[in-house]
Each structure stands twice: as C-alpha cells, then as structure tokens.
Design a protein around this motif. Structure first.
Motif, mmCIF file in Angstrom:
data_model
loop_
_atom_site.group_PDB
_atom_site.id
_atom_site.type_symbol
_atom_site.label_atom_id
_atom_site.label_comp_id
_atom_site.label_asym_id
_atom_site.label_seq_id
_atom_site.Cartn_x
_atom_site.Cartn_y
_atom_site.Cartn_z
ATOM 1 N N LYS A 142 98.011 -42.143 -14.455
ATOM 2 C CA LYS A 142 99.005 -41.442 -13.648
ATOM 3 C C LYS A 142 98.355 -40.719 -12.468
ATOM 4 O O LYS A 142 98.952 -40.634 -11.395
ATOM 5 N N LEU A 143 97.162 -40.217 -12.642
ATOM 6 C CA LEU A 143 96.453 -39.619 -11.507
ATOM 7 C C LEU A 143 96.131 -40.699 -10.478
ATOM 8 O O LEU A 143 96.257 -40.478 -9.266
ATOM 9 N N GLY A 144 95.738 -41.882 -10.954
ATOM 10 C CA GLY A 144 95.503 -42.989 -10.027
ATOM 11 C C GLY A 144 96.749 -43.358 -9.249
ATOM 12 O O GLY A 144 96.698 -43.622 -8.043
ATOM 13 N N ARG A 145 97.881 -43.359 -9.944
ATOM 14 C CA ARG A 145 99.149 -43.653 -9.265
ATOM 15 C C ARG A 145 99.467 -42.590 -8.220
ATOM 16 O O ARG A 145 99.909 -42.901 -7.113
ATOM 17 N N ALA A 146 99.246 -41.309 -8.554
ATOM 18 C CA ALA A 146 99.507 -40.222 -7.602
ATOM 19 C C ALA A 146 98.598 -40.351 -6.379
ATOM 20 O O ALA A 146 99.036 -40.143 -5.242
ATOM 21 N N TYR A 147 97.318 -40.699 -6.599
ATOM 22 C CA TYR A 147 96.398 -40.916 -5.474
ATOM 23 C C TYR A 147 96.893 -42.078 -4.603
ATOM 24 O O TYR A 147 96.851 -42.006 -3.378
ATOM 25 N N ARG A 148 97.355 -43.158 -5.251
ATOM 26 C CA ARG A 148 97.832 -44.313 -4.489
ATOM 27 C C ARG A 148 99.060 -43.952 -3.648
ATOM 28 O O ARG A 148 99.152 -44.320 -2.474
ATOM 29 N N ILE A 149 99.998 -43.196 -4.225
ATOM 30 C CA ILE A 149 101.172 -42.755 -3.473
ATOM 31 C C ILE A 149 100.746 -41.930 -2.267
ATOM 32 O O ILE A 149 101.342 -42.020 -1.190
ATOM 33 N N ASN A 150 99.680 -41.138 -2.425
ATOM 34 C CA ASN A 150 99.156 -40.310 -1.332
ATOM 35 C C ASN A 150 98.228 -41.100 -0.415
ATOM 36 O O ASN A 150 97.560 -40.518 0.444
ATOM 37 N N ASN A 151 98.173 -42.419 -0.614
ATOM 38 C CA ASN A 151 97.361 -43.335 0.195
ATOM 39 C C ASN A 151 95.866 -43.042 0.092
ATOM 40 O O ASN A 151 95.108 -43.314 1.019
ATOM 41 N N GLU A 152 95.424 -42.510 -1.033
ATOM 42 C CA GLU A 152 94.000 -42.336 -1.320
ATOM 43 C C GLU A 152 93.583 -43.474 -2.249
ATOM 44 O O GLU A 152 93.410 -43.300 -3.459
ATOM 45 N N SER A 384 114.944 -54.580 -2.253
ATOM 46 C CA SER A 384 113.738 -53.870 -2.681
ATOM 47 C C SER A 384 113.342 -54.359 -4.064
ATOM 48 O O SER A 384 114.206 -54.653 -4.902
ATOM 49 N N SER A 385 112.038 -54.436 -4.303
ATOM 50 C CA SER A 385 111.549 -54.950 -5.579
ATOM 51 C C SER A 385 110.321 -54.181 -6.028
ATOM 52 O O SER A 385 109.500 -53.753 -5.210
ATOM 53 N N PHE A 386 110.215 -54.022 -7.352
ATOM 54 C CA PHE A 386 109.016 -53.442 -7.957
ATOM 55 C C PHE A 386 107.985 -54.527 -8.252
ATOM 56 O O PHE A 386 106.862 -54.239 -8.653
ATOM 57 N N GLY A 387 108.378 -55.766 -8.054
ATOM 58 C CA GLY A 387 107.483 -56.895 -8.314
ATOM 59 C C GLY A 387 107.051 -57.574 -7.031
ATOM 60 O O GLY A 387 106.973 -56.955 -5.967
ATOM 61 N N HIS A 388 106.779 -58.887 -7.119
ATOM 62 C CA HIS A 388 106.332 -59.704 -5.993
ATOM 63 C C HIS A 388 105.033 -59.134 -5.380
ATOM 64 O O HIS A 388 104.273 -58.450 -6.054
ATOM 65 N N TYR A 389 104.806 -59.402 -4.113
ATOM 66 C CA TYR A 389 103.585 -58.963 -3.419
ATOM 67 C C TYR A 389 103.824 -57.541 -2.918
ATOM 68 O O TYR A 389 104.076 -57.289 -1.740
ATOM 69 N N ASN A 390 103.708 -56.591 -3.833
ATOM 70 C CA ASN A 390 104.175 -55.217 -3.629
ATOM 71 C C ASN A 390 103.014 -54.303 -3.264
ATOM 72 O O ASN A 390 101.934 -54.409 -3.841
ATOM 73 N N MET A 391 103.245 -53.350 -2.344
ATOM 74 C CA MET A 391 102.170 -52.453 -1.940
ATOM 75 C C MET A 391 102.390 -51.007 -2.373
ATOM 76 O O MET A 391 101.645 -50.119 -1.979
ATOM 77 N N GLY A 392 103.438 -50.748 -3.173
ATOM 78 C CA GLY A 392 103.684 -49.372 -3.587
ATOM 79 C C GLY A 392 104.481 -49.305 -4.863
ATOM 80 O O GLY A 392 104.162 -49.971 -5.845
ATOM 81 N N GLU A 393 105.527 -48.478 -4.868
ATOM 82 C CA GLU A 393 106.450 -48.438 -5.993
ATOM 83 C C GLU A 393 107.443 -49.592 -5.767
ATOM 84 O O GLU A 393 107.169 -50.705 -6.126
ATOM 85 N N PHE A 394 108.574 -49.313 -5.133
ATOM 86 C CA PHE A 394 109.442 -50.384 -4.651
ATOM 87 C C PHE A 394 109.066 -50.688 -3.204
ATOM 88 O O PHE A 394 108.836 -49.780 -2.411
ATOM 89 N N SER A 395 109.006 -51.960 -2.854
ATOM 90 C CA SER A 395 108.771 -52.373 -1.467
ATOM 91 C C SER A 395 109.961 -53.183 -0.973
ATOM 92 O O SER A 395 110.690 -53.792 -1.764
#
Length: 682
Positions: A142-152, A384-395
């Motif tokens: 979950k910390l990794g996810r939070a960092y990813r959301i913050n673009n770290e 919007s999808s949570f799958g496919h070639y996704n770069m975040g949560e929903f893209s």
C-alpha cells in the motif's frame, strides 16, 4: 488519659462476628490520613486510566465499523483520534493510511502513515484486534501504491519489490497483485516519455464552487450540462446552459427530479432532453432516467429502467448513442469477464430497452470497466478501465470501430490526461477531439473542478510562454508605488489601498460581506489611473460559517464537524472571541416540536465546542424554531422544496464579542430561485 484512635477491620470474610479493633495513639493520625489519601488517589488514577482505555477501545471499534462499510471519511476521523494517543502504533497508522488511500483527493496523505507502519510489520496480523500493535506485510504494497499515485515511481517499485520478497510461493493472489503494480509503474514511466498535447480549460466559477464538482454530463451539441456538486449532507445535481459560449450558473434540480440527494448523474442524450442517473452503493445500484419538459422548463421525476437493464446486481453507469437507440451501461451481473463489464441494449419498437449484450473480452478485462460513452458519429467508444495497458488506478481508453463493425483493441489516451491516480468519467464531444472531465488541482476553486480538454494535433508542442509586458525591474517599481484599490459598493469611493506581495502576487483585505464585494488591480496598460499607495499593511478576514443538519436530527455530521473543528481552532487562537449559536429548523412539524429541535441543534454545537476545549462562558445558545428561514420551504404551487429546507436546517454562529474586527460571521449564499420574496416574508 492518653488519647487513642480505633481502627476497625474485618477478616475471615464479611463476618460481623470477626470485627476487630486496633488501638493507635492519636499522634499517628496525620500519617494515617496521608496513607489513606495516597491509596485513594492511586485507585482514582487507575480508574481514570481504565476509562481512557475503554474510550480508546470504543473509538477503535467505531473506526473498524465504518471501515467495514467502506465509509472511509468517517473511519479516518476515528483512527486519527487514536493516532493522537499512539502516534507510533503501526496498526493504527496502517488503518489510517488505508482510509486515505480510498478517499478521492486525499490518497497521498496515506504516505506518512504507511511509512510509519512499515517499521513494525508481521506476517500474522489481527486486523480486528484492539490490542494489535503491528501492521501486516501488505503495508509495503500500500505504501508502494501511495508512492505511485504521487508519481514517485522508483520508491513505489522499491516498496512493491520488498513486499514481493516477503511472500511465499503459495501466496499466488498477493504475488499477482504485486506484479500487476510493478507492471503499472513500468507503463507509467513509458507513457510519461510520450505525452499527449491538449489545452486544459477551466470552466470558471459559474460552474466550479469551493466544494467538489464532478460528473459533468454534457449534451452532444454542448448546449446543456448537468453535473454534481458536494453540498452539506448530500450531493446536488446542477443544471446549466451554454449561452453565447458561456455556461450559466448552475441551478440545483434535486427538487425537480424528486431525488433525496443520492442519485448521481451519468449522462445526457445528444440534445440534452434525456438524463441518466445511478442510485445505490458499491454493492447494489440501479439506473434511472429523467426527461426534460420544454413547456414547463424543468426536469421530470426519475424513472427506473426495466429488468433487462437493472438486475439484483450492480448497474453503475449508462449513456446513449446520438440516435437514442442504443444504451451502453456497466454491470457486474453473472456471465461477465471480470468485475464491472460494459454491456449494450437496443431500444425496441415499443420504446423500451431490449436484452443486454456483453461487449466481449476485447473491451472487458478481468478487472472493472466504467463510464462508457460513444461519440456522436458512433465510431469511437471512450471508457475507463482498471485493466488493459493501464498507468494508474483507472485509466481512460479509446476503442474505434473496425471494418468488421467490431470494437477494436483499446488504446490508452496518454499522459498527462491519464495520471498515476484515478482517471474516470471523461465525456467526449466533437467526435472525441475534446472532452469534459473533473480533476483535483492545486489551482482549483474547489476540491475537484470541471475542465474541458481540447486535443491538439499529434506531436504539437505546448504554446511557448509569452514575453512579459514589463521587465522585472519595472514590475518591482510598480509594486513600490501602486497597489490594489478597494471599492465601496455603496458610494463607489475608494476606501482602502493594499500593496501586493511581489513574489506571490497576492493582496488581502478585510471587510464585511454585506458592504463590499469587489477588490481589483488595473491592468498595466492603464497605470496612469492607479492611485499612489501609502498603505503597506496586509489585512485578512476570518469568516465564521454556519453548520447544517440532517432532517429531524441534531447530531453533528462529518461535514459540520470539520467546520466546528475549524471554529474551535479560531477560538483557541483568539481567546476574546465570544459567540452565540442560534439553531433553526424547516417548517416540517409543529412549532413547539421545531423549537425543541432548533434548541437541541444549537446545544449540540455548543457542547461540541466545549468538548474541544472552549470555555462554556464564551458560548451562548438558543433556538428559533422555524421562524427565521433563509430559503423557501415550499414552492409556489405548494409542493415542498427539499433544497430550500436543507438551508433552513442549520445553526448560525454569531460573533458576539471580539477585539479583532476582521473576525466576521459569513453571509450564507442562497441561490436566486430559493430566495424568499418580500411578499412571502410579509
């Protein structure tokens, strides 16, 4: 005769026959009193400690209760209380961070709590146990996810890889989640290397308020828009028209569609006369429709769609094609490919909707798909999808019709339209050359604001920055000699001048809301009209706001709690501030009943402030029943006006005394259609 004291005690149980006495000289009396007081204080402190433990335990289970029902905003409020007592409790930090990760606009707030939580983790974790002080291994993910959301992204990959290393081969589901997160980080890194160019246009303050503004449903001809705005206790549905290229201020139509404030707009048809809504929760929801009457110039009552569309499962979005004959919607009914899948239904000869057809595995992934819209030419599907070639949560994805008449492979819309966070509800117009959406941004009027993105030709670089009209030296000289002119709206005289800060470009001025409404700075081309400024003092204003209540209740709501916590902070900072709380009610019920209700509302506000550390001598309170409405309770035809009544279920906070003139009671803004006319007052 020597004076003695006698100490009576019992042994062998509570047997009166065993009552004994001990004789002590009276000189030992002070010592005995001290011993007695010591033990009395000891037992009292032990009782207080036990009571605090009970209070914390109850707070923990309250937080767990709200967390289990996915009420993350209420849950995090309770976890933060526990965090104040135990800031290094890894279990509490983990739960606090988990809540923030599920609150839109607050996800990055999870980072410091998860960073603390990973300092004490365990493979076996008892999530419902109050005595648990450790966090689960999942805290790293979950910390990794939070960092990813913050673009770290590098930090995110480090945490996710650490989590992956803690898992055993039998943990296949957790391994798949970790590998999916690593894949998303890699996609995000690649997408940011080839951005898509577009103009991002803010729709202005006629649409965007200081609250969250979201779900902009726009007609295909861009003449009508319906959108959501967060209000106290409910989310309002606002209706706006495009007049000569400008959106008119939104009008709340909750009363027209007879909603209780729990319907969420999905879409408009092409000419803006048919509006689709969703009502429900994350477990069960249904799709409704409302029709616009041009004769009455208002929207009709919501109608539920038939059983081909609505099932006992969750239907979460709907939109129609330009000709109105095909409905695209999402559902998690059995027989799909993942969670929420996209379906379509054709309108039958009788005008109702026919059997639903799944769009297939090319569009629907093993995850969720949401918010499908089809362009006016019928050639492009945006969703919007949570799958496919996704770069975040929903893209946000785009699929085009192939020569065979099937939907093609979805293509991600690109960065920075898509971010490393959630990207939902993109409404295409002009055949997907532009689209309306909402986003959180530091420059917004509110939390989330509504924008239109106008795509530029591929590989078109952003417009170069324009040369400044004046050099930095010239600007600095202007700041020294000129300032902001404050205009009195009563007599149009300039009543104050305030200098701007050269670095921030900001200036502040204090005034009462009813007297002044505007302050401005002339443009550089008209410098000769500026007034020389002798004032170098920056003033500011502190507004005291009312709080609102739910129907027939006087309990403090989460929204009201935020305002009262703010007020308590102000009163602590300004100890001379004294207030009066005046409770009000709408006209539902008898006058005596509403008198008690209004008094209880005022009392609950006062008690909350007192429990927050404000001296009760600084607060007075009273109720005014239904006698002081600020908005209409009923429509001209006698039907109840639900929105107007919401404004009347309130408690006003009136400034009674303060030595600081810039602390003022904020005037409540009432929409024009809800204002009480003079004849009604009489």
């Amino acid at each position: 005769m020597e004076n003695n004291i006698f100490l009576f005690y019992m042994h062998s149980g509570w047997n009166l026959a065993a009552l004994q006495t001990i004789k002590f000289p009276i000189k030992y009396l002070p010592m005995l009193i001290r011993i007695f007081l010591f033990f009395a204080l000891f037992f009292h402190m032990n009782l207080l400690f036990s009571q605090k433990q009970i209070d914390r335990r109850e707070t923990f289970f309250d937080a767990q209760y709200f967390l289990s029902y996915e009420d993350y905003s209420e849950a995090v409020h309770h976890f933060l209380k526990l965090h104040n007592f135990e800031p290094f409790n890894a279990h509490v930090n983990y739960k606090t961070g988990k809540c923030y990760l599920n609150i839109i606009g607050s996800k990055t707030k999870a980072i410091p709590y998860m960073e603390s939580a990973i300092n004490n983790t365990a493979r076996w974790h008892w999530g419902w146990a109050y005595i648990e002080r450790r966090a689960p291994y999942e805290a790293f993910l979950k910390l990794g996810r939070a960092y990813r959301i913050n673009n770290e992204l590098e930090k995110a990959e480090e945490m996710i890889n650490h989590y992956r290393g803690l898992l055993r081969d039998r943990h296949q589901d957790q391994i798949a989640r970790a590998e999916r997160e690593l894949e998303i980080c890699g996609i995000a890194r690649e997408m940011q290397k080839k951005p898509v160019y577009f103009r991002d246009i803010h729709l202005g303050e006629s649409i965007n308020t200081r609250n969250n503004n979201f779900n902009p449903a726009v007609s295909g001809d861009e003449f009508v828009m319906v959108y959501m705005t967060s209000l106290p206790f409910y989310d309002g549905v606002f209706f706006s028209k495009n007049v000569k290229g400008e959106w008119t201020p939104g009008v709340n139509i909750v009363d027209q569609i007879e909603s209780d404030g729990d319907h969420y707009v999905s879409s408009l048809n092409y000419d803006g006369t048919e509006m689709y809504f969703v009502k429900g929760d994350k477990f069960k929801s249904d799709i409704y429709v409302s029709h616009y009457s041009k004769e009455k110039e208002q929207w009709g009552k919501l109608e539920k769609l038939n059983d081909n569309i609505n099932t006992s499962w969750r239907e979460s979005h709907a939109s129609v094609t330009k000709d109105g004959n095909t409905l695209y919607f999402t559902s998690n009914r059995p027989g799909g490919f993942g969670g929420l899948d996209i379906y379509k239904s054709n309108r039958t000869r009788g005008g109702d909707w026919g059997p639903a057809v799944n769009l297939g595995s090319k569009i629907n992934s093993k995850y969720h798909e949401k918010a499908p819209f089809v362009t006016k030419d019928g050639e492009t599907l945006i969703f919007s999808s949570f799958g496919h070639y996704n770069m975040g949560e929903f893209s946000i994805f785009r699929s085009d019709i192939t020569e065979e008449g099937e939907w093609g492979e979805p293509q991600i819309k690109g960065y920075p339209l898509n971010t490393t966070d959630d990207n939902l509800f993109f409404v295409p117009v002009r055949n997907a050359e532009a689209g309306y959406y909402s986003k959180f941004d530091g420059n917004n009027v509110g939390g989330s604001d509504i924008y239109i993105a106008e795509f530029l030709p591929e590989k078109t670089p952003p417009e170069p920055e324009k040369e400044p009209l004046m050099s930095p030296e010239e600007i600095e000289e202007i700041y020294k000699n000129y300032g902001v002119r404050i205009t009195d709206t009563l007599d149009a005289d300039a009543i104050a001048l305030v200098t701007e800060d050269p670095e921030s470009g900001e200036a502040e001025f204090t005034t009462t809301p009813e007297k002044f409404n505007e302050w401005f700075r002339e443009s550089p081309e008209k410098l000769e009209h500026l007034i020389p400024c002798d004032c170098d003092t920056t003033l500011f204003c502190i507004n005291i706001r009312p709080v609102f209540f739910e129907f027939d209740k006087y309990e403090i709501t989460p929204y009201a709690r935020l305002e009262l916590e703010r007020l308590a902070s102000i009163m602590k900072e300004y100890p001379d501030l004294e207030i009066e709380v005046v409770g009000h009610a709408c006209n539902m019920g008898s006058v005596p009943f509403n008198q008690r209700l209004s008094e209880n509302r005022a009392k609950s506000v006062a008690e909350y402030l007192i429990s927050s550390g404000i001296c009760e001598d600084r607060i007075s309170w009273r109720g005014e029943s239904e006698l002081s409405p600020i908005a209409i309770n009923t429509n001209p035809d006698g039907t109840p006006n639900k929105v107007g009544r919401i404004y009347n279920r309130r408690a006003d906070i009136i400034v009674v005394h303060t030595e600081h003139p810039y602390i003022v009671t904020e005037e409540i803004f009432i929409p024009e259609e809800l204002k009480i006319k003079e004849q009604e007052e009489q």
